[in-house]
Motif scaffolding. Structure first.
Motif, PDB file in Angstrom:
ATOM      1  N   VAL A 137       0.881  -1.239  -0.010  1.00  0.00           N
ATOM      2  CA  VAL A 137      -0.018  -0.018   0.069  1.00  0.00           C
ATOM      3  C   VAL A 137       0.852   1.013   0.127  1.00  0.00           C
ATOM      4  CG1 VAL A 137      -1.772   1.346   1.320  1.00  0.00           C
ATOM      5  CG2 VAL A 137      -2.060  -1.185   0.770  1.00  0.00           C
ATOM      6  N   LYS A 138       2.032   1.154   1.031  1.00  0.00           N
ATOM      7  CA  LYS A 138       2.738   2.440   0.820  1.00  0.00           C
ATOM      8  C   LYS A 138       3.411   2.429  -0.367  1.00  0.00           C
ATOM      9  CE  LYS A 138       4.524   2.317   5.711  1.00  0.00           C
ATOM     10  NZ  LYS A 138       3.681   0.890   6.005  1.00  0.00           N
ATOM     11  N   ALA A 139       3.716   1.517  -1.315  1.00  0.00           N
ATOM     12  CA  ALA A 139       4.177   1.489  -2.772  1.00  0.00           C
ATOM     13  C   ALA A 139       3.212   2.354  -3.584  1.00  0.00           C
ATOM     14  CB  ALA A 139       4.723   0.165  -3.229  1.00  0.00           C
ATOM     15  N   GLU A 140       2.069   2.186  -3.200  1.00  0.00           N
ATOM     16  CA  GLU A 140       0.881   3.028  -4.185  1.00  0.00           C
ATOM     17  C   GLU A 140       0.752   4.510  -3.718  1.00  0.00           C
ATOM     18  OE1 GLU A 140      -0.480   1.943  -7.005  1.00  0.00           O
ATOM     19  OE2 GLU A 140       0.479   0.293  -6.775  1.00  0.00           O
ATOM     20  N   ALA A 141       1.398   4.727  -2.461  1.00  0.00           N
ATOM     21  CA  ALA A 141       1.218   6.175  -2.106  1.00  0.00           C
ATOM     22  C   ALA A 141       2.246   7.355  -2.665  1.00  0.00           C
ATOM     23  CB  ALA A 141       1.281   6.068  -0.594  1.00  0.00           C
ATOM     24  N   ASP A 142       1.797   8.495  -2.407  1.00  0.00           N
ATOM     25  CA  ASP A 142       3.011   9.386  -2.742  1.00  0.00           C
ATOM     26  C   ASP A 142       3.741   9.945  -1.573  1.00  0.00           C
ATOM     27  OD1 ASP A 142       1.969  10.174  -5.523  1.00  0.00           O
ATOM     28  OD2 ASP A 142       0.074  10.603  -4.549  1.00  0.00           O
ATOM     29  N   VAL A 143       2.887   9.969  -0.602  1.00  0.00           N
ATOM     30  CA  VAL A 143       3.726  10.428   0.823  1.00  0.00           C
ATOM     31  C   VAL A 143       3.048   9.548   1.883  1.00  0.00           C
ATOM     32  CG1 VAL A 143       2.251  12.644   0.983  1.00  0.00           C
ATOM     33  CG2 VAL A 143       4.608  12.318   2.269  1.00  0.00           C
ATOM     34  N   CYS A 144       3.729   9.124   3.066  1.00  0.00           N
ATOM     35  CA  CYS A 144       3.311   8.601   4.346  1.00  0.00           C
ATOM     36  C   CYS A 144       3.382   9.606   5.057  1.00  0.00           C
ATOM     37  CB  CYS A 144       4.210   7.594   4.762  1.00  0.00           C
ATOM     38  SG  CYS A 144       4.376   5.935   3.697  1.00  0.00           S
ATOM     39  N   CYS A 145       2.462   9.259   6.244  1.00  0.00           N
ATOM     40  CA  CYS A 145       2.446  10.253   7.514  1.00  0.00           C
ATOM     41  C   CYS A 145       2.247   9.546   8.758  1.00  0.00           C
ATOM     42  CB  CYS A 145       1.351  11.308   7.481  1.00  0.00           C
ATOM     43  SG  CYS A 145      -0.307  10.487   7.571  1.00  0.00           S
ATOM     44  N   THR A 146       2.539   9.784  10.037  1.00  0.00           N
ATOM     45  CA  THR A 146       2.009   9.161  11.183  1.00  0.00           C
ATOM     46  C   THR A 146       1.057  10.334  11.899  1.00  0.00           C
ATOM     47  OG1 THR A 146       4.030  10.201  12.615  1.00  0.00           O
ATOM     48  CG2 THR A 146       4.603   8.273  11.303  1.00  0.00           C
ATOM     49  N   SER A 147       0.773   9.509  13.173  1.00  0.00           N
ATOM     50  CA  SER A 147      -0.258  10.637  14.063  1.00  0.00           C
ATOM     51  C   SER A 147       0.715  11.995  14.318  1.00  0.00           C
ATOM     52  CB  SER A 147      -0.839   9.953  15.108  1.00  0.00           C
ATOM     53  OG  SER A 147       0.157   9.288  15.776  1.00  0.00           O
ATOM     54  N   THR A 148       1.743  11.983  14.334  1.00  0.00           N
ATOM     55  CA  THR A 148       2.851  13.013  14.828  1.00  0.00           C
ATOM     56  C   THR A 148       2.519  14.183  13.464  1.00  0.00           C
ATOM     57  OG1 THR A 148       4.189  11.604  16.086  1.00  0.00           O
ATOM     58  CG2 THR A 148       4.987  13.808  15.594  1.00  0.00           C
ATOM     59  N   ASN A 149       2.864  13.744  12.372  1.00  0.00           N
ATOM     60  CA  ASN A 149       3.127  14.512  11.377  1.00  0.00           C
ATOM     61  C   ASN A 149       1.986  14.971  10.346  1.00  0.00           C
ATOM     62  OD1 ASN A 149       3.444  12.347   9.832  1.00  0.00           O
ATOM     63  ND2 ASN A 149       5.806  12.777   9.927  1.00  0.00           N
ATOM     64  N   ALA A 150       0.756  14.150  10.553  1.00  0.00           N
ATOM     65  CA  ALA A 150      -0.130  13.967   9.653  1.00  0.00           C
ATOM     66  C   ALA A 150      -0.690  15.446   9.056  1.00  0.00           C
ATOM     67  CB  ALA A 150      -1.386  13.216   9.999  1.00  0.00           C
ATOM     68  N   VAL A 151      -0.781  16.275  10.167  1.00  0.00           N
ATOM     69  CA  VAL A 151      -1.455  17.585   9.727  1.00  0.00           C
ATOM     70  C   VAL A 151      -0.227  18.330   8.882  1.00  0.00           C
ATOM     71  CG1 VAL A 151      -1.895  19.864  10.644  1.00  0.00           C
ATOM     72  CG2 VAL A 151      -2.864  17.848  11.716  1.00  0.00           C
ATOM     73  N   GLU A 152       0.842  18.374   9.296  1.00  0.00           N
ATOM     74  CA  GLU A 152       1.856  18.947   8.496  1.00  0.00           C
ATOM     75  C   GLU A 152       2.024  18.359   7.079  1.00  0.00           C
ATOM     76  OE1 GLU A 152       2.025  18.363  11.623  1.00  0.00           O
ATOM     77  OE2 GLU A 152       2.516  20.125  12.392  1.00  0.00           O
ATOM     78  N   VAL A 153       2.121  17.045   6.794  1.00  0.00           N
ATOM     79  CA  VAL A 153       2.187  16.483   5.696  1.00  0.00           C
ATOM     80  C   VAL A 153       0.946  17.057   4.741  1.00  0.00           C
ATOM     81  CG1 VAL A 153       1.774  14.388   4.487  1.00  0.00           C
ATOM     82  CG2 VAL A 153       3.422  14.275   6.421  1.00  0.00           C
ATOM     83  N   VAL A 154      -0.500  17.109   5.273  1.00  0.00           N
ATOM     84  CA  VAL A 154      -1.387  17.377   4.407  1.00  0.00           C
ATOM     85  C   VAL A 154      -1.113  18.784   4.019  1.00  0.00           C
ATOM     86  CG1 VAL A 154      -3.913  17.744   4.345  1.00  0.00           C
ATOM     87  CG2 VAL A 154      -3.051  15.640   5.378  1.00  0.00           C
ATOM     88  N   ARG A 155      -0.946  19.823   5.118  1.00  0.00           N
ATOM     89  CA  ARG A 155      -0.629  21.203   4.959  1.00  0.00           C
ATOM     90  C   ARG A 155       0.502  21.438   3.806  1.00  0.00           C
ATOM     91  NH1 ARG A 155      -1.207  23.258  10.985  1.00  0.00           N
ATOM     92  NH2 ARG A 155      -3.271  23.883  10.926  1.00  0.00           N
ATOM     93  N   GLY A 156       1.435  20.578   3.645  1.00  0.00           N
ATOM     94  CA  GLY A 156       2.277  20.950   2.609  1.00  0.00           C
ATOM     95  C   GLY A 156       2.062  20.426   1.103  1.00  0.00           C
ATOM     96  N   ILE A 157       0.669  20.044   1.105  1.00  0.00           N
ATOM     97  CA  ILE A 157       0.231  19.548  -0.400  1.00  0.00           C
ATOM     98  C   ILE A 157      -0.344  20.688  -0.925  1.00  0.00           C
ATOM     99  CG2 ILE A 157      -1.435  18.052  -1.602  1.00  0.00           C
ATOM    100  CD1 ILE A 157      -0.592  15.856   0.832  1.00  0.00           C
ATOM    101  N   PRO A 158      -0.226  21.139  -2.257  1.00  0.00           N
ATOM    102  CA  PRO A 158      -0.895  22.498  -2.741  1.00  0.00           C
ATOM    103  C   PRO A 158      -2.462  22.242  -2.565  1.00  0.00           C
ATOM    104  CG  PRO A 158       0.874  21.493  -4.124  1.00  0.00           C
ATOM    105  CD  PRO A 158       0.823  20.605  -3.141  1.00  0.00           C
ATOM    106  N   GLU A 159      -2.845  23.572  -2.179  1.00  0.00           N
ATOM    107  CA  GLU A 159      -4.256  23.822  -2.212  1.00  0.00           C
ATOM    108  C   GLU A 159      -5.223  23.006  -3.087  1.00  0.00           C
ATOM    109  OE1 GLU A 159      -6.182  25.060   0.450  1.00  0.00           O
ATOM    110  OE2 GLU A 159      -4.351  25.417   1.866  1.00  0.00           O
TER     111      GLU A 159
END
Ligand code: 13P
Ligand code: SF4
Length: 332
Positions: A137-159
């Protein structure tokens, strides 16, 4: 048998058990040295396993520890996807999972075929996968996240980008509320955290009115709790939604003497151990992950002695999964 005799034999049994534990710990120590091994343990592991580990942490901290270690053997005391993450990051090391049955109900909610079908419905979406997923599943993803950084990962994606978030619906709902972004969220859940309901939090808060509330974002209560925060039923200044590592850091610096903890109960061992003057109340004693609890000292010993069970990921899958994990590791 008399009561006195019963007590004497119980004491003898305890003494023998303590001596056996001592031998086991010494053997683990010897093997760890001989094998040039490091033992990593998640915050939900049983106390004795946490105590024998070189490093205890949350899923992000463990990924970083796996990436940073110069040990040749990593004994991963956690669940299968965590050992896989270490094997992806460090393929030339021997990554061992002491019990192959240590799975994850959340990771099991989506496989690579299901993700490919979902992506086909949203061909231009960015795929954000929580680390609680298989390597495929990770191999099909663009980026991973954990509960620590999920918000920052999503904020880093263009609006203007559509986002597929998987597989935890409660973490997804939490990210939507914090970032104000609309996500397509996979309807998966962790059975342990989904079992923690808003009423449990309100009851615990009423029982310990002065305590700070620490809530893991995978909990089934999390989006509802955010509504209660907005309505003022929960104290905004004393309620914190945090990963397990975030909880450890918060308690360390908080002057509060008492905490209500909404996550898997294994973390209480470390909270008590590192904060002896403070009091902790689990929201639910039933919040126990049977997968995490499969790892025992005996299995850690066997793992080191026989180098079992080795976790590997095929290189074609690992290359793509590594890209998604490494993108996460540069975010925070
Ligand atoms: P964290 O360790 O990232 O807080 O995640 C908790 C969890 O459920 C891991 O399985
Ligand atoms: Fe998976 Fe839930 Fe157990 Fe974490 S607590 S390993 S998410 S089943």
């Amino acid at each position: 048998m008399t009561e006195e005799c019963g007590q004497t034999s119980r004491r003898r049994a305890c003494t023998l058990a303590a001596a056996a534990d001592d031998v086991l710990l010494r053997e683990i120590e010897r093997l760890r040295r001989d094998r040039r091994a490091v033992i990593l343990a998640h915050n939900y592991q049983i106390g004795p396993v946490q105590d024998v580990a070189d490093f205890v942490g949350d899923s992000l901290e463990l990924s970083r520890a796996a990436a940073a270690t110069d040990a040749e053997v990593i004994v991963f005391c956690g669940v299968h996807f965590m050992a896989e993450t270490a094997a992806i990051l460090w393929p030339e090391k021997t990554v061992l999972l002491p019990d192959l049955e240590a799975g994850c109900s959340l990771a099991a909610t989506i496989d690579a075929d299901q993700l490919r079908a979902w992506k086909a419905e949203h061909p231009s979406a960015v795929v954000v996968a929580y680390v609680n997923t298989s390597a495929e599943v990770k191999a099909e993803a663009d980026v991973c996240c954990t509960s620590t950084n999920a918000v920052e990962v999503v904020r880093g994606i263009p609006e203007d980008k559509e986002i597929l978030f998987l597989p935890d619906m409660f973490l997804g709902a939490y990210i939507e509320q914090v970032t104000g972004r609309k996500l397509h969220v996979w309807m998966g859940e962790c059975h342990v955290h989904a079992g923690i309901r808003p009423d449990d939090i309100l009851a615990a808060q009423a029982a310990h009115p002065g305590a700070e509330l620490l809530i893991h974002p995978e909990c089934g209560c999390v989006s509802n709790c955010m509504a209660h925060l907005a309505w003022g039923d929960l104290p905004a200044d004393r309620t914190h939604i945090l990963s397990t590592g975030g909880m450890m850091r918060h308690v360390r610096k908080s002057p509060a003497p008492e905490f209500v903890v909404a996550t898997e109960t294994g973390i209480l061992h470390r909270l008590h151990k590192e904060n002896p003057g403070k009091r902790f109340h689990p929201v639910s004693d039933a919040a126990v992950c049977q997968y995490m609890k499969r790892i025992t000292l005996e299995k850690v010993h066997r793992s080191l002695a026989d180098l079992v069970h080795r976790v590997t990921v095929p290189e074609d899958v690992a290359v793509r999964a590594r890209r998604a994990i490494e993108r996460m590791l540069v975010v925070v």
